[in-house]
Scaffold this active site. Structure first.
Site, PDB file in Angstrom:
ATOM      1  N   LYS A 187       0.812  -1.218   0.000  1.00  0.00           N
ATOM      2  CA  LYS A 187       0.000   0.000   0.000  1.00  0.00           C
ATOM      3  C   LYS A 187       0.844   1.266   0.000  1.00  0.00           C
ATOM      4  O   LYS A 187       0.395   2.316  -0.444  1.00  0.00           O
ATOM      5  CB  LYS A 187      -0.993  -0.030   1.154  1.00  0.00           C
ATOM      6  CG  LYS A 187      -2.031  -1.123   0.943  1.00  0.00           C
ATOM      7  CD  LYS A 187      -3.124  -1.140   1.966  1.00  0.00           C
ATOM      8  CE  LYS A 187      -4.204  -2.141   1.581  1.00  0.00           C
ATOM      9  NZ  LYS A 187      -3.761  -3.558   1.694  1.00  0.00           N
TER      10      LYS A 187
HETATM   11  C1  LIG Z   1      -4.315  -4.615   1.048  1.00  0.00           C
HETATM   12  C2  LIG Z   1      -3.509  -5.853   0.916  1.00  0.00           C
HETATM   13  C3  LIG Z   1      -3.844  -6.869  -0.020  1.00  0.00           C
HETATM   14  C4  LIG Z   1      -5.089  -6.805  -0.881  1.00  0.00           C
HETATM   15  O1  LIG Z   1      -5.019  -5.810  -1.872  1.00  0.00           O
HETATM   16  P1  LIG Z   1      -6.353  -5.310  -2.621  1.00  0.00           P
HETATM   17  O2  LIG Z   1      -5.939  -4.148  -3.400  1.00  0.00           O
HETATM   18  O3  LIG Z   1      -7.323  -4.969  -1.531  1.00  0.00           O
HETATM   19  O4  LIG Z   1      -6.847  -6.435  -3.455  1.00  0.00           O
HETATM   20  C5  LIG Z   1      -3.010  -7.969  -0.126  1.00  0.00           C
HETATM   21  N1  LIG Z   1      -1.913  -8.105   0.654  1.00  0.00           N
HETATM   22  C6  LIG Z   1      -1.566  -7.160   1.563  1.00  0.00           C
HETATM   23  C7  LIG Z   1      -0.369  -7.380   2.407  1.00  0.00           C
HETATM   24  C8  LIG Z   1      -2.345  -6.002   1.731  1.00  0.00           C
HETATM   25  O5  LIG Z   1      -1.991  -5.083   2.645  1.00  0.00           O
END
Ligand SMILES: *Cc1c(COP(=O)(O)O)cnc(C)c1O
Length: 475
Positions: free
Chosen positions: A118
């Site tokens: 993120k």
């Molecule tokens: C948020 C997240 C995901 C999922 O991503 P999306 O964009 O919601 O599909 C997968 N792995 C980690 C470690 C995350 O923080």
């Protein structure tokens, strides 16, 4: 480039108009009027840009296809300030490596400040927010709810930024010690941590209640940074291009990506990159026990789950009951028919919590035209995959990445490199690593002793009024 809503509102808006907004006024999500096509010559040029100017140069090139209301020199400066080795740990920013003899490549997206993918988008968002708010002479109070990854990524992106303040609610005592330490050790004046005596859903309900009070929202300039924000999606498109260039030597090669998915944000960016002409063979969606998306791609039925049927798993960042970005893909799948998309998402889902496209001839296009495939990984798969990758390659992967690797192995095709996206570092989920390997993962040096740092957090009862009072007092 102009932006429209997935539910039929075609009022053209510019990038900075939608940057600070969440949903479109009709309740839909924003998408560009069309995806700019990147032809062979342009792909070759972008490959060279990555080589000569690095990731930030590539980011500028991709972003400038979608943003025409920020002067080029400013946009370039924002990209250069965001994607640095100092912030992301390596000169490649998202390096690609081979996972032993498995046939799988791993693209590292989690070397940013909070060790989860993120950061890739949120770091850019922080700089874009500061820039745009400064230009308008406005301020913004971001209110969010987190169970871990999103909140810390938002805080590390917004800390110290002019014009932005973050109020982040989290369930008191329910995040891991490491996650609490990451967030609560921030001493910046513009970061306010609020621990709610309750669970994550209570935090989300508080955020919703505050946002629904339009007078309060306006008076205190409340905004959000959730995953439906188009700028976040756009930032993620860049690493699909980078991953493709790192994994190949020429544009005749096709590659596949396998993406651990919850809210469909990450893999939707892959869909955008593929729609632009990036030579992606398959986009493989990997879910955990919360398999709403796998069910859709296998059967055509999209069935949103209630809280009681949303499982708490060992890949917790994918524990979702409905995928908030999925509407973007369905809009494209239905030939960008806003009325049809609206019928599914605002009528069928709100009355029956499901829709079924199995009998719709357009459903086939999800795999044939758009390249989607899917699979599922459960706790035992996760443990086995972590152990296997550790034994075979000497690499420790986190539980979410393990879901991707497990599903990627099931979708290998001869002659097509498969890139699994690594979305977090294992240290964030040490308990599961101990369960899989019998020992905790290595800890990056900069996080040594983080749990012992002084903490700054305000504990509040599960009460909207208490949160509103705190916002009113500070802002
Ligand atoms: C948020 C997240 C995901 C999922 O991503 P999306 O964009 O919601 O599909 C997968 N792995 C980690 C470690 C995350 O923080």
């Amino acid at each position: 480039m102009r932006y429209i809503s997935t539910r039929g509102d075609r009022t053209p808006r510019q990038f900075c108009d939608i940057l600070l907004e969440g949903l479109a006024p009709d309740g839909g999500l924003y998408l560009p009027v069309s995806y700019p096509r990147v032809g062979q010559a342009e792909l070759t040029r972008l490959r060279q840009v990555l080589q000569t100017e690095g990731y930030a140069g590539l980011a500028y090139e991709i972003l400038s296809l979608y943003i025409d209301d920020i002067p080029a020199s400013d946009l370039r400066a924002l990209c250069e300030k965001t994607y640095t080795e100092a912030v992301f740990g390596t000169p490649e920013i998202t390096p690609v490596s081979r996972l032993g003899q498995s046939g799988i490549l791993l693209q590292a997206l989690s070397n940013g400040p909070t060790l989860a993918f993120k950061d890739m988008a949120m770091q850019l968002l922080g700089n874009l927010f500061e820039y745009e708010l400064g230009r308008r002479g406005e301020t913004l109070n971001i209110l969010g709810a987190t169970s871990g990854d999103t909140g810390s990524a938002a805080e590390y992106a917004m800390r110290g930024k002019q014009g932005v303040r973050v109020f982040m609610t989290s369930p008191h005592g329910r995040m891991s010690a490491f996650q609490q330490a990451q967030m609560f050790s921030l001493m910046d004046d513009n970061i306010i941590n609020i621990a709610i005596v309750g669970v994550f859903d209570d935090c989300q309900d508080i955020v919703k209640a505050v946002s629904n009070d339009l007078a309060f929202k306006q008076k205190h300039r409340i905004g959000t940074v959730n995953s439906i924000n188009w700028a976040r999606m756009l930032a993620q498109v860049v690493y699909y291009f980078a991953g493709y260039f790192y994994a190949t030597s020429g544009n005749e090669q096709r590659v596949s990506f396998c993406v651990p998915s919850g809210n469909f944000g990450n893999v939707c960016a892959g869909h955008v990159a593929r729609s632009m002409g990036l030579p992606i063979d398959r986009l493989v969606v990997a879910t955990n026990e919360n398999d709403v998306l796998d069910e859709f791609f296998r059967t055509g039925a999209y069935r949103v789950r209630g809280a009681a049927n949303t499982f708490e798993t060992s890949s917790p960042s994918m524990d979702i009951s409905k995928a908030s970005n999925f509407e973007r893909f369905i809009f494209d799948l239905l030939g960008r028919d806003g009325a049809a998309t609206k019928a599914l998402f605002s009528e069928a889902l709100s009355t029956r919590s499901e829709f079924d496209l199995a009998a719709d001839p357009r459903f086939q296009a999800a795999s044939t035209q758009f390249g989607f495939a899917s699979g599922k990984s459960i706790h035992s798969d996760r443990l086995r995959t972590i152990a296997q990758v550790h034994a075979d390659c000497g690499v420790t992967i986190d539980p979410h990445t393990a879901d991707a690797v497990k599903v990627a192995l099931e979708h290998l095709r001869p002659g097509v490199p498969m890139i699994a996206l690594e979305t977090a570092l294992p240290i964030k989920f040490a308990e599961t690593i101990v369960e899989a390997l019998g020992a905790p993962p290595a800890r990056p040096a900069k996080f040594d002793g983080i749990e012992a740092l002084p903490k700054r957090v305000k504990v509040l009862p599960n009460d909207v009024l208490a949160v509103k009072a705190l916002i009113a007092e500070v802002s």
